[in-house]
Design a protein around this motif. Structure first.
Motif, PDB file in Angstrom:
ATOM      1  N   ILE A  80     -30.711 -25.975 -34.476  1.00 19.89           N
ATOM      2  CA  ILE A  80     -29.500 -25.600 -33.738  1.00 19.89           C
ATOM      3  C   ILE A  80     -28.265 -25.927 -34.572  1.00 19.89           C
ATOM      4  CG2 ILE A  80     -28.017 -26.379 -31.822  1.00 19.89           C
ATOM      5  CD1 ILE A  80     -29.867 -24.368 -30.778  1.00 19.89           C
ATOM      6  N   LYS A  81     -28.253 -27.109 -35.172  1.00 18.93           N
ATOM      7  CA  LYS A  81     -27.097 -27.526 -35.979  1.00 18.93           C
ATOM      8  C   LYS A  81     -26.871 -26.603 -37.165  1.00 18.93           C
ATOM      9  CE  LYS A  81     -27.520 -32.374 -34.781  1.00 18.93           C
ATOM     10  NZ  LYS A  81     -27.943 -33.691 -35.240  1.00 18.93           N
ATOM     11  N   GLU A  82     -27.951 -26.072 -37.729  1.00 19.75           N
ATOM     12  CA  GLU A  82     -27.843 -25.213 -38.907  1.00 19.75           C
ATOM     13  C   GLU A  82     -27.631 -23.742 -38.559  1.00 19.75           C
ATOM     14  OE1 GLU A  82     -27.682 -26.300 -42.078  1.00 19.75           O
ATOM     15  OE2 GLU A  82     -27.666 -28.286 -41.143  1.00 19.75           O
ATOM     16  N   THR A  83     -27.828 -23.362 -37.316  1.00 16.80           N
ATOM     17  CA  THR A  83     -27.755 -21.942 -36.956  1.00 16.80           C
ATOM     18  C   THR A  83     -26.711 -21.680 -35.883  1.00 16.80           C
ATOM     19  OG1 THR A  83     -29.588 -22.238 -35.387  1.00 16.80           O
ATOM     20  CG2 THR A  83     -30.162 -21.500 -37.606  1.00 16.80           C
ATOM     21  N   ARG A 111     -38.241 -31.583 -30.172  1.00 19.55           N
ATOM     22  CA  ARG A 111     -36.804 -31.770 -29.926  1.00 19.55           C
ATOM     23  C   ARG A 111     -36.048 -32.033 -31.225  1.00 19.55           C
ATOM     24  NH1 ARG A 111     -33.666 -34.054 -25.151  1.00 19.55           N
ATOM     25  NH2 ARG A 111     -31.636 -34.405 -26.070  1.00 19.55           N
ATOM     26  N   SER A 112     -36.610 -32.857 -32.086  1.00 17.19           N
ATOM     27  CA  SER A 112     -35.978 -33.166 -33.359  1.00 17.19           C
ATOM     28  C   SER A 112     -35.833 -31.901 -34.210  1.00 17.19           C
ATOM     29  CB  SER A 112     -36.794 -34.222 -34.102  1.00 17.19           C
ATOM     30  OG  SER A 112     -36.234 -34.473 -35.357  1.00 17.19           O
ATOM     31  N   ARG A 113     -36.904 -31.104 -34.290  1.00 19.96           N
ATOM     32  CA  ARG A 113     -36.865 -29.854 -35.055  1.00 19.96           C
ATOM     33  C   ARG A 113     -35.864 -28.870 -34.446  1.00 19.96           C
ATOM     34  NH1 ARG A 113     -41.688 -26.187 -34.695  1.00 19.96           N
ATOM     35  NH2 ARG A 113     -40.655 -24.259 -35.196  1.00 19.96           N
ATOM     36  N   PHE A 114     -35.888 -28.763 -33.120  1.00 18.01           N
ATOM     37  CA  PHE A 114     -34.993 -27.870 -32.393  1.00 18.01           C
ATOM     38  C   PHE A 114     -33.533 -28.245 -32.651  1.00 18.01           C
ATOM     39  CE2 PHE A 114     -32.547 -27.107 -28.460  1.00 18.01           C
ATOM     40  CZ  PHE A 114     -32.670 -25.738 -28.362  1.00 18.01           C
ATOM     41  N   GLU A 126     -29.154 -14.901 -25.618  1.00 15.72           N
ATOM     42  CA  GLU A 126     -30.539 -15.364 -25.672  1.00 15.72           C
ATOM     43  C   GLU A 126     -30.936 -15.424 -27.147  1.00 15.72           C
ATOM     44  OE1 GLU A 126     -33.642 -13.881 -22.896  1.00 15.72           O
ATOM     45  OE2 GLU A 126     -34.612 -13.231 -24.750  1.00 15.72           O
ATOM     46  N   ALA A 127     -31.661 -16.470 -27.521  1.00 13.14           N
ATOM     47  CA  ALA A 127     -32.113 -16.627 -28.901  1.00 13.14           C
ATOM     48  C   ALA A 127     -33.390 -17.460 -28.905  1.00 13.14           C
ATOM     49  CB  ALA A 127     -31.050 -17.307 -29.746  1.00 13.14           C
ATOM     50  N   THR A 128     -34.085 -17.406 -30.023  1.00  9.29           N
ATOM     51  CA  THR A 128     -35.249 -18.264 -30.241  1.00  9.29           C
ATOM     52  C   THR A 128     -34.919 -19.187 -31.404  1.00  9.29           C
ATOM     53  OG1 THR A 128     -36.739 -16.520 -29.486  1.00  9.29           O
ATOM     54  CG2 THR A 128     -37.715 -18.319 -30.749  1.00  9.29           C
ATOM     55  N   VAL A 129     -35.027 -20.486 -31.154  1.00  9.04           N
ATOM     56  CA  VAL A 129     -34.734 -21.502 -32.161  1.00  9.04           C
ATOM     57  C   VAL A 129     -35.912 -22.474 -32.190  1.00  9.04           C
ATOM     58  CG1 VAL A 129     -33.176 -23.356 -32.836  1.00  9.04           C
ATOM     59  CG2 VAL A 129     -32.256 -21.289 -31.782  1.00  9.04           C
ATOM     60  N   ALA A 130     -36.533 -22.634 -33.347  1.00  5.45           N
ATOM     61  CA  ALA A 130     -37.687 -23.530 -33.508  1.00  5.45           C
ATOM     62  C   ALA A 130     -38.803 -23.182 -32.533  1.00  5.45           C
ATOM     63  CB  ALA A 130     -37.261 -24.992 -33.361  1.00  5.45           C
ATOM     64  N   GLY A 131     -38.946 -21.890 -32.241  1.00  5.41           N
ATOM     65  CA  GLY A 131     -39.987 -21.443 -31.323  1.00  5.41           C
ATOM     66  C   GLY A 131     -39.642 -21.629 -29.858  1.00  5.41           C
ATOM     67  N   VAL A 132     -38.428 -22.069 -29.569  1.00  5.73           N
ATOM     68  CA  VAL A 132     -37.974 -22.300 -28.199  1.00  5.73           C
ATOM     69  C   VAL A 132     -37.030 -21.168 -27.813  1.00  5.73           C
ATOM     70  CG1 VAL A 132     -36.720 -23.866 -26.665  1.00  5.73           C
ATOM     71  CG2 VAL A 132     -38.160 -24.796 -28.496  1.00  5.73           C
ATOM     72  N   ILE A 133     -37.313 -20.511 -26.710  1.00  4.26           N
ATOM     73  CA  ILE A 133     -36.439 -19.449 -26.207  1.00  4.26           C
ATOM     74  C   ILE A 133     -35.345 -20.108 -25.392  1.00  4.26           C
ATOM     75  CG2 ILE A 133     -36.280 -17.395 -24.752  1.00  4.26           C
ATOM     76  CD1 ILE A 133     -39.351 -17.064 -25.298  1.00  4.26           C
ATOM     77  N   ILE A 134     -34.092 -19.801 -25.732  1.00  5.37           N
ATOM     78  CA  ILE A 134     -32.976 -20.381 -24.987  1.00  5.37           C
ATOM     79  C   ILE A 134     -32.054 -19.287 -24.476  1.00  5.37           C
ATOM     80  CG2 ILE A 134     -33.032 -22.567 -26.230  1.00  5.37           C
ATOM     81  CD1 ILE A 134     -30.559 -21.628 -27.788  1.00  5.37           C
TER      82      ILE A 134
END
Length: 63
Positions: A13-16, A6-9, A37-45
């Motif tokens: 998110i804040k930087e992208t 969560r911290s990495r995600f 749809e995007a992948t951020v820190a290995g998380v698909i959102i």
């Protein structure tokens, strides 16, 4: 979501996507430019972008 992920995600998110919700390799879903749809820190959102109030709402996280 585990605390470390969560911290990495949140940091990514804040930087992208927070700076450019249409960037960071995000793609529109079907013909809707604001449903993305995007992948951020290995998380698909999957998320919606509201230009009126500058809010990105994640509707699904897969990690």
């Amino acid at each position: 979501m585990p605390d470390k992920l969560r911290s990495r995600f949140e940091g990514e998110i804040k930087e992208t996507l927070a700076r450019d919700p249409y960037g960071h390799g995000s793609v529109p879903i079907r013909d809707e430019q604001d449903r993305r749809e995007a992948t951020v820190a290995g998380v698909i959102i999957v998320y919606y972008v509201s230009q009126v109030v500058m809010i990105v709402t994640a509707v699904r996280l897969v990690y």
